[in-house]
Structure formats: structure tokens, C-alpha cells
Design a protein around this motif. Structure first.
Motif, PDB file in Angstrom:
ATOM      1  N   SER A  20       1.082  -1.237  -0.387  1.00 19.41           N
ATOM      2  CA  SER A  20       0.236  -0.252  -0.392  1.00 19.41           C
ATOM      3  C   SER A  20       0.843   1.035   0.482  1.00 19.41           C
ATOM      4  O   SER A  20       0.680   2.039  -0.211  1.00 19.41           O
ATOM      5  CB  SER A  20      -0.899   0.203   1.236  1.00 19.41           C
ATOM      6  OG  SER A  20      -0.440  -0.029   2.240  1.00 19.41           O
ATOM      7  N   GLU A  21       2.079   1.155   0.835  1.00 17.89           N
ATOM      8  CA  GLU A  21       2.589   2.571   1.164  1.00 17.89           C
ATOM      9  C   GLU A  21       3.028   2.249  -1.337  1.00 17.89           C
ATOM     10  O   GLU A  21       3.568   3.702  -0.896  1.00 17.89           O
ATOM     11  CB  GLU A  21       4.225   1.915   1.800  1.00 17.89           C
ATOM     12  CG  GLU A  21       3.879   2.085   2.809  1.00 17.89           C
ATOM     13  CD  GLU A  21       4.563   1.644   4.532  1.00 17.89           C
ATOM     14  OE1 GLU A  21       4.356   2.066   5.587  1.00 17.89           O
ATOM     15  OE2 GLU A  21       4.886   0.780   3.637  1.00 17.89           O
ATOM     16  N   LEU A  33       2.754   5.645  -2.968  1.00 13.25           N
ATOM     17  CA  LEU A  33       4.090   6.262  -4.119  1.00 13.25           C
ATOM     18  C   LEU A  33       4.048   6.830  -5.053  1.00 13.25           C
ATOM     19  O   LEU A  33       4.511   7.577  -5.698  1.00 13.25           O
ATOM     20  CB  LEU A  33       5.639   6.112  -3.485  1.00 13.25           C
ATOM     21  CG  LEU A  33       6.093   6.459  -1.920  1.00 13.25           C
ATOM     22  CD1 LEU A  33       7.113   5.203  -1.895  1.00 13.25           C
ATOM     23  CD2 LEU A  33       6.046   7.741  -1.734  1.00 13.25           C
ATOM     24  N   VAL A  34       3.730   5.925  -5.700  1.00 14.71           N
ATOM     25  CA  VAL A  34       3.073   5.837  -7.886  1.00 14.71           C
ATOM     26  C   VAL A  34       1.716   6.713  -8.003  1.00 14.71           C
ATOM     27  O   VAL A  34       1.393   5.753  -8.903  1.00 14.71           O
ATOM     28  CB  VAL A  34       3.596   4.657  -8.221  1.00 14.71           C
ATOM     29  CG1 VAL A  34       5.261   4.542  -7.799  1.00 14.71           C
ATOM     30  CG2 VAL A  34       3.003   3.556  -7.431  1.00 14.71           C
ATOM     31  N   SER A  35       1.343   6.298  -7.214  1.00 11.58           N
ATOM     32  CA  SER A  35      -0.501   7.013  -7.319  1.00 11.58           C
ATOM     33  C   SER A  35      -0.943   5.663  -7.881  1.00 11.58           C
ATOM     34  O   SER A  35      -1.473   5.624  -9.096  1.00 11.58           O
ATOM     35  CB  SER A  35      -0.566   7.987  -8.354  1.00 11.58           C
ATOM     36  OG  SER A  35       0.342   9.239  -7.476  1.00 11.58           O
ATOM     37  N   ILE A  47       0.199  -3.379  -7.339  1.00 12.43           N
ATOM     38  CA  ILE A  47       1.548  -3.488  -7.178  1.00 12.43           C
ATOM     39  C   ILE A  47       1.727  -5.309  -6.741  1.00 12.43           C
ATOM     40  O   ILE A  47       2.232  -5.488  -7.200  1.00 12.43           O
ATOM     41  CB  ILE A  47       1.639  -3.020  -5.992  1.00 12.43           C
ATOM     42  CG1 ILE A  47       1.420  -1.524  -5.829  1.00 12.43           C
ATOM     43  CG2 ILE A  47       2.908  -3.433  -5.187  1.00 12.43           C
ATOM     44  CD1 ILE A  47       2.756  -0.568  -6.487  1.00 12.43           C
ATOM     45  N   VAL A  48       0.044  -5.567  -6.809  1.00  9.70           N
ATOM     46  CA  VAL A  48      -0.334  -7.396  -6.375  1.00  9.70           C
ATOM     47  C   VAL A  48       0.118  -7.877  -7.245  1.00  9.70           C
ATOM     48  O   VAL A  48       0.380  -8.591  -7.361  1.00  9.70           O
ATOM     49  CB  VAL A  48      -1.225  -7.385  -5.097  1.00  9.70           C
ATOM     50  CG1 VAL A  48      -2.193  -8.770  -5.008  1.00  9.70           C
ATOM     51  CG2 VAL A  48      -1.366  -6.981  -4.337  1.00  9.70           C
ATOM     52  N   HIS A  49      -0.990  -7.509  -8.540  1.00  4.80           N
ATOM     53  CA  HIS A  49      -0.758  -8.024  -9.404  1.00  4.80           C
ATOM     54  C   HIS A  49       0.548  -7.842 -10.633  1.00  4.80           C
ATOM     55  O   HIS A  49       1.611  -9.049 -10.993  1.00  4.80           O
ATOM     56  CB  HIS A  49      -1.781  -7.951 -10.865  1.00  4.80           C
ATOM     57  CG  HIS A  49      -3.607  -7.823  -9.867  1.00  4.80           C
ATOM     58  ND1 HIS A  49      -3.593  -8.637  -9.322  1.00  4.80           N
ATOM     59  CD2 HIS A  49      -4.433  -7.213 -10.002  1.00  4.80           C
ATOM     60  CE1 HIS A  49      -5.063  -8.847  -9.433  1.00  4.80           C
ATOM     61  NE2 HIS A  49      -5.197  -7.524  -9.185  1.00  4.80           N
ATOM     62  N   GLY A  79       3.389 -11.232 -11.506  1.00  2.00           N
ATOM     63  CA  GLY A  79       3.423 -11.118 -13.094  1.00  2.00           C
ATOM     64  C   GLY A  79       1.852 -11.389 -13.809  1.00  2.00           C
ATOM     65  O   GLY A  79       2.143 -11.666 -14.795  1.00  2.00           O
ATOM     66  N   ARG A  80       1.183 -11.092 -13.191  1.00  2.00           N
ATOM     67  CA  ARG A  80      -0.375 -11.098 -13.837  1.00  2.00           C
ATOM     68  C   ARG A  80      -0.981  -9.699 -14.567  1.00  2.00           C
ATOM     69  O   ARG A  80      -1.688  -9.532 -14.706  1.00  2.00           O
ATOM     70  CB  ARG A  80      -0.860 -11.459 -12.207  1.00  2.00           C
ATOM     71  CG  ARG A  80      -1.249 -13.216 -12.239  1.00  2.00           C
ATOM     72  CD  ARG A  80      -1.933 -13.230 -11.567  1.00  2.00           C
ATOM     73  NE  ARG A  80      -3.039 -12.260 -10.912  1.00  2.00           N
ATOM     74  CZ  ARG A  80      -2.543 -12.976  -9.115  1.00  2.00           C
ATOM     75  NH1 ARG A  80      -2.009 -13.835  -9.099  1.00  2.00           N
ATOM     76  NH2 ARG A  80      -3.266 -12.033  -8.658  1.00  2.00           N
ATOM     77  N   TYR A  81       0.192  -8.899 -14.511  1.00  2.00           N
ATOM     78  CA  TYR A  81      -0.357  -7.473 -15.118  1.00  2.00           C
ATOM     79  C   TYR A  81       1.045  -6.839 -15.606  1.00  2.00           C
ATOM     80  O   TYR A  81       2.339  -7.399 -15.319  1.00  2.00           O
ATOM     81  CB  TYR A  81      -0.888  -6.356 -14.273  1.00  2.00           C
ATOM     82  CG  TYR A  81      -0.806  -4.744 -13.983  1.00  2.00           C
ATOM     83  CD1 TYR A  81      -2.483  -4.867 -14.533  1.00  2.00           C
ATOM     84  CD2 TYR A  81       0.337  -3.718 -14.142  1.00  2.00           C
ATOM     85  CE1 TYR A  81      -2.210  -3.466 -15.602  1.00  2.00           C
ATOM     86  CE2 TYR A  81      -1.052  -2.888 -14.225  1.00  2.00           C
ATOM     87  CZ  TYR A  81      -1.433  -2.578 -14.738  1.00  2.00           C
ATOM     88  OH  TYR A  81      -1.893  -1.125 -15.307  1.00  2.00           O
ATOM     89  N   ASN A  82       0.515  -6.324 -16.853  1.00  2.00           N
ATOM     90  CA  ASN A  82       1.847  -5.333 -17.767  1.00  2.00           C
ATOM     91  C   ASN A  82       1.906  -4.340 -17.073  1.00  2.00           C
ATOM     92  O   ASN A  82       1.298  -3.455 -17.731  1.00  2.00           O
ATOM     93  CB  ASN A  82       2.135  -5.400 -19.162  1.00  2.00           C
ATOM     94  CG  ASN A  82       2.549  -7.050 -19.402  1.00  2.00           C
ATOM     95  OD1 ASN A  82       2.905  -7.688 -18.538  1.00  2.00           O
ATOM     96  ND2 ASN A  82       2.045  -7.973 -20.358  1.00  2.00           N
ATOM     97  N   PRO A  83       2.804  -2.897 -16.419  1.00  2.00           N
ATOM     98  CA  PRO A  83       3.186  -1.815 -16.561  1.00  2.00           C
ATOM     99  C   PRO A  83       2.516  -0.846 -16.898  1.00  2.00           C
ATOM    100  O   PRO A  83       3.385  -1.087 -18.797  1.00  2.00           O
ATOM    101  CB  PRO A  83       3.683  -1.135 -15.486  1.00  2.00           C
ATOM    102  CG  PRO A  83       5.087  -2.509 -15.681  1.00  2.00           C
ATOM    103  CD  PRO A  83       3.991  -3.921 -16.187  1.00  2.00           C
TER     104      PRO A  83
END
Length: 68
Positions: free
Chosen positions: A18-19, A23-25, A31-33, A37-41
Motif C-alpha cells: 500500500s505504501e 508513492l506511485v499513485s 502492485i499485487v498483480h 506477474g499478472r499485470y504489465n505496467p
């Protein structure tokens, strides 16, 4: 497939998911995903996370070809 080292950098920095998210809005779930490895940023999110840890995007993420 995109492999990530976000979790190890986050834990080394003593941050909760959560922190880091704050920090990255982003949402904690994002962050969990990412860590699982379940999410490509987006490029912006990847760069924002790298900036938090003062590393390059390449330090955090690695593209691995799927073995067939």
C-alpha cells in the motif's frame, strides 16, 4: 512474459504494498498483480516505480520468451 523484481526491492526498502502504491499513485491491487506477474505496467508506472527504488526499469523488469 514479463518477470519483475518489484517485491524484492519493495521488501528490501521496508515498504508495504500500500505504501509503494501511494508513492506511485496506483492501487495496492495493481502492485499485487505486478508482483505476481499478472499485470504489465504502463511505461510511466514502470518508470515511477524504478524512480522510487533509484534503479532502472531494466533492473526491475525482464522480458522472458515463453518456452514452447
Amino acid at each position: 512474459m514479463l518477470k519483475t523484481k518489484i517485491k524484492e526491492y519493495r521488501e528490501r526498502a521496508g515498504l508495504k504494498q500500500s505504501e509503494l502504491a501511494a508513492l506511485v499513485s496506483a492501487r495496492r491491487e495493481t502492485i499485487v498483480h505486478l508482483e505476481n506477474g499478472r499485470y504489465n505496467p504502463s511505461l510511466k508506472l514502470a518508470m515511477d516505480i524504478a524512480k522510487v527504488f533509484q534503479v532502472t526499469v531494466e533492473d526491475l523488469f525482464e522480458f522472458v520468451e515463453d518456452e514452447k
